[in-house]
Design a protein around this motif. Structure first.
Motif, PDB file in Angstrom:
ATOM      1  N   ARG A 250       0.828  -1.203   0.000  1.00  0.00           N
ATOM      2  CA  ARG A 250       0.000   0.000   0.000  1.00  0.00           C
ATOM      3  C   ARG A 250       0.868   1.262   0.000  1.00  0.00           C
ATOM      4  O   ARG A 250       0.378   2.363   0.023  1.00  0.00           O
ATOM      5  N   LYS A 251       2.186   1.017  -0.016  1.00  0.00           N
ATOM      6  CA  LYS A 251       3.108   2.149  -0.006  1.00  0.00           C
ATOM      7  C   LYS A 251       3.050   2.938  -1.308  1.00  0.00           C
ATOM      8  O   LYS A 251       2.833   2.377  -2.378  1.00  0.00           O
ATOM      9  N   ASP A 252       3.303   4.227  -1.202  1.00  0.00           N
ATOM     10  CA  ASP A 252       3.458   5.032  -2.406  1.00  0.00           C
ATOM     11  C   ASP A 252       4.798   4.707  -3.056  1.00  0.00           C
ATOM     12  O   ASP A 252       5.712   4.212  -2.411  1.00  0.00           O
ATOM     13  N   ALA A 253       4.881   5.008  -4.325  1.00  0.00           N
ATOM     14  CA  ALA A 253       6.151   4.802  -5.035  1.00  0.00           C
ATOM     15  C   ALA A 253       7.227   5.661  -4.388  1.00  0.00           C
ATOM     16  O   ALA A 253       6.962   6.770  -3.939  1.00  0.00           O
ATOM     17  N   THR A 254       8.434   5.101  -4.315  1.00  0.00           N
ATOM     18  CA  THR A 254       9.531   5.838  -3.678  1.00  0.00           C
ATOM     19  C   THR A 254      10.423   6.424  -4.760  1.00  0.00           C
ATOM     20  O   THR A 254      10.453   5.940  -5.866  1.00  0.00           O
TER      21      THR A 254
END
Lengths: 254, 254
Positions: A250-254
């Motif tokens: 669910r993380k945003d793109a880094t």
């Protein structure tokens, strides 16, 4: 008349993890090439011969095996783990690439095997359950700057990282340096798995946090798995914890 | 009295690539859970029962298997390839993580298997011969932006990339989009391998350049390997070319 060359992955060391395909190829071959500890795992017949060489002589070993296959023998080159992962299949291809044209006509079969990171991961849960990468920490064949750049890119992008060839007598500082670098990118509580000789009698498997991780936990027979920021630990009373990388991110793109 | 839960990797589909360890676990289990095509590979005895479910019901399947192990049965959950790579081991861990505490006391054994990229790589040489990564192209469980960021990071840092779950009826455009993105980073002549159902009777394996690569070459049973800028092709008269990633890297860090 030319023979045949098998390039065989023997798996991490447990006989129950050698595939039937690999056993069949071993039975067919008459000449064996490899690094001592791998060749010594084979139970050869009296009519099967062995050529043992050091693990830093991969290209010379590849050429000798190709020459013998060209002379008509059925030859096997054996690797631990998978033959295609930091192992002999690439050395065989390289020898063919720069060798005589006749080697391009040889009958070559590569027999895959369980590579170490899969066996280590299975011991603790599913740390490779989502996107991951495998990096050889040996700077014998690539500049250390390339290794650092890949560690940074992989950790920052959220890959779990499996480290092969983490340490040796000739390369004592690289693992400590890699861990220091990763501490600047990943959370201190990121789980690491130090899996040594998994599946063999002298197996040792440790789960530690990145903060606690120490190069002394590794030797030449160790494969290290470094979690991503999403990798989780499940404590279990009276049992070793489970480590897994969730299927969903669910993380945003880094 | 609780039973036992095996999570078993069956390999890419060739029976000769199922490890003896997996066969032993299959023989011990009395109840089997899995996606239809994997469970159907098993030759079960009349006393062994099967519970087939869709491949999008991994968590429900994991919970059902854990419940049955808790009730005292010896249960096997089977995956194609390796159980720990984009497969059921992570779903089992997730179910335990969010499930009742009693599930943390269960006896769980994960049996690794040959994952698809190793079998595909072996067919063509040693494309995974140096640093590589594995990325699932499914955006069912992570945002597409995360996938794009990982593809970019991996390609730019010189990793070979193995793509799992490249395409499906519900995800028709993602692979084409990924190839377009990679064309902005990697040379047009970068070799790609489309390995479909490797080791099974309907195997199909194609080596094409990034310029020629087309999403139509893939289906749900395909694993795609994308070379790094250092991956080389060896043409062989009358044989398929060999593809390998050299053991040594002379490139500067990117």
């Amino acid at each position: 008349m030319s023979g045949k060359l098998y390039v065989i992955g023997l798996g991490p060391g447990n006989a129950a993890q050698v595939t039937p395909e690999a056993r069949t190829a071993i039975a067919e071959a008459s000449v064996f090439f490899g690094y001592g500890p791998y060749v010594e795992r084979l139970e050869l017949r009296p009519d099967q011969t062995r050529h043992i060489s050091d693990n830093r002589e991969e290209l010379a070993r590849a050429r000798a095996a190709l020459e013998m296959a060209e002379a008509g023998r059925t030859v096997a080159v054996v690797s631990g783990g998978d033959a295609g992962v930091f192992a002999m299949a690439a050395a065989i291809c390289e020898a063919i690439d720069y060798g005589p044209d006749t080697w391009r006509n040889l009958d070559i079969a590569i027999v895959p095997g369980l590579t170490a990171m899969l066996a280590v991961a299975a011991r603790v849960g599913a740390p490779l359950g989502h996107d991951f990468c495998a990096i050889s920490l040996s700077n014998n064949l690539k500049p250390w700057e390339v290794i650092e750049a890949r560690l940074k890119a992989a950790a920052a992008a959220g890959f779990v990282i499996a480290l092969y060839n983490p340490i040796s007598r000739a390369r004592p500082w690289q693992l400590g340096s890699a861990l220091d670098l990763l501490r600047t990118i990943l959370p201190a509580e990121t789980p690491l798995i130090f899996g040594r000789a998994v599946g063999r009698p002298d197996e040792r498997c440790a789960v530690v946090s990145l903060a606690e991780a120490d190069a002394d936990l590794a030797d030449m027979a160790t494969c290290i798995i470094i979690g991503s920021p999403e990798t989780k630990l499940i404590e279990r009373p009276g049992r070793t914890p489970l480590v897994y990388s969730p299927r969903s991110s669910r993380k945003d793109a880094t």
